[in-house]
Motif scaffolding. Structure first.
Motif, PDB file in Angstrom:
ATOM      1  N   UNK A   1       3.386 -10.280  -2.414  1.00 54.11           N
ATOM      2  CA  UNK A   1       3.483 -10.351  -3.871  1.00 54.11           C
ATOM      3  C   UNK A   1       4.204  -9.098  -4.351  1.00 54.11           C
ATOM      4  N   UNK A   2       5.126  -9.263  -5.296  1.00 50.25           N
ATOM      5  CA  UNK A   2       5.853  -8.087  -5.774  1.00 50.25           C
ATOM      6  C   UNK A   2       6.098  -8.169  -7.273  1.00 50.25           C
ATOM      7  N   UNK A   3       6.251  -6.983  -7.836  1.00 48.47           N
ATOM      8  CA  UNK A   3       6.529  -6.826  -9.265  1.00 48.47           C
ATOM      9  C   UNK A   3       7.483  -5.644  -9.393  1.00 48.47           C
ATOM     10  N   UNK A   4       8.405  -5.750 -10.311  1.00 45.85           N
ATOM     11  CA  UNK A   4       9.300  -4.602 -10.536  1.00 45.85           C
ATOM     12  C   UNK A   4       8.478  -3.410 -11.019  1.00 45.85           C
ATOM     13  N   UNK A   5       7.664  -3.645 -12.023  1.00 50.53           N
ATOM     14  CA  UNK A   5       6.781  -2.611 -12.555  1.00 50.53           C
ATOM     15  C   UNK A   5       5.419  -3.240 -12.819  1.00 50.53           C
ATOM     16  N   UNK A   6       4.383  -2.461 -12.699  1.00 56.96           N
ATOM     17  CA  UNK A   6       3.028  -2.946 -12.938  1.00 56.96           C
ATOM     18  C   UNK A   6       2.435  -2.108 -14.059  1.00 56.96           C
ATOM     19  N   UNK A   7       1.929  -2.789 -15.083  1.00 59.44           N
ATOM     20  CA  UNK A   7       1.350  -2.069 -16.225  1.00 59.44           C
ATOM     21  C   UNK A   7       0.215  -1.160 -15.737  1.00 59.44           C
ATOM     22  N   UNK A   8       0.026  -0.019 -16.395  1.00 56.52           N
ATOM     23  CA  UNK A   8      -0.938   0.986 -15.933  1.00 56.52           C
ATOM     24  C   UNK A   8      -2.363   0.482 -15.723  1.00 56.52           C
ATOM     25  N   UNK A   9      -2.872  -0.375 -16.597  1.00 57.24           N
ATOM     26  CA  UNK A   9      -4.247  -0.865 -16.436  1.00 57.24           C
ATOM     27  C   UNK A   9      -4.363  -1.702 -15.163  1.00 57.24           C
ATOM     28  N   UNK A  10      -3.406  -2.574 -14.928  1.00 53.15           N
ATOM     29  CA  UNK A  10      -3.419  -3.401 -13.706  1.00 53.15           C
ATOM     30  C   UNK A  10      -3.195  -2.527 -12.480  1.00 53.15           C
ATOM     31  N   UNK A  11      -2.323  -1.542 -12.575  1.00 53.35           N
ATOM     32  CA  UNK A  11      -2.071  -0.650 -11.446  1.00 53.35           C
ATOM     33  C   UNK A  11      -3.357   0.095 -11.068  1.00 53.35           C
ATOM     34  N   UNK A  12      -4.091   0.577 -12.064  1.00 55.47           N
ATOM     35  CA  UNK A  12      -5.366   1.259 -11.798  1.00 55.47           C
ATOM     36  C   UNK A  12      -6.353   0.322 -11.107  1.00 55.47           C
TER      37      UNK A  12
END
Length: 162
Positions: free
Chosen positions: A45-56
């Motif tokens: 699974x990949x994403x260009x960028x991950x929002x900070x809440x989801x990244x945490x």
């Protein structure tokens, strides 16, 4: 789950290609933040960028982080008590303006929970090991031990006061 991140400033297709190939060899899920890279992973699974809440949330849920040698990722790994495999960008390959990431790994290599890889074989070998958590985790465990002992004493005092 294994979290892969290249940071938010520059793409790092070499790392993403290597990890994508390794992800094809396992049933463990990988989630990658690939930035503006041109390579699109086929096995994770990949994403260009991950929002900070989801990244945490991903940091909390992952068992291991694979990353460029960015200090932000190192600090996040330590904060969440997750082992991190650092794979530095190299200026000679056009992956960065200079080799400050090589200097970063030079100062971090050998610390508990920080693992340095220079090629696919080294990343693969680390993936097959039970890697130690970073030093911060040992400090948290010591604090938890102290808290447990204090709580035990408080319980004893409460029982005596009845």
């Amino acid at each position: 789950m294994i979290l892969v991140t290249v940071g938010t400033q520059l793409p790092f297709d070499r790392l993403i290609r290597i990890v994508d190939a390794l992800a094809a060899e396992t049933d463990e899920p990988f989630v990658a933040q690939i930035g503006d890279g041109s390579y699109r992973p086929a096995h994770m699974e990949w994403h260009r960028f991950i929002e900070p809440v989801r990244f945490d949330r991903l940091l909390t849920d992952t068992r291991l982080i694979i990353s460029h040698a960015g200090i932000g990722t190192v600090l996040n790994a330590r904060k969440t008590g997750k082992p991190v495999i650092l794979f530095p960008r190299r200026a000679e390959l056009g992956e960065h303006r200079n080799d400050h990431q090589m200097a970063t790994i030079g100062s971090l290599e050998g610390r508990r929970g920080v693992y340095v890889a220079q090629d696919a074989a080294e990343i693969s070998a680390y993936l097959k090991q039970d890697l130690a958590r970073p030093e911060g985790d040992a400090v948290l465990a010591a604090h938890q031990d102290l808290l447990d002992r204090v709580a035990g004493h408080i319980r004893l005092l409460g029982q005596r006061g009845r």
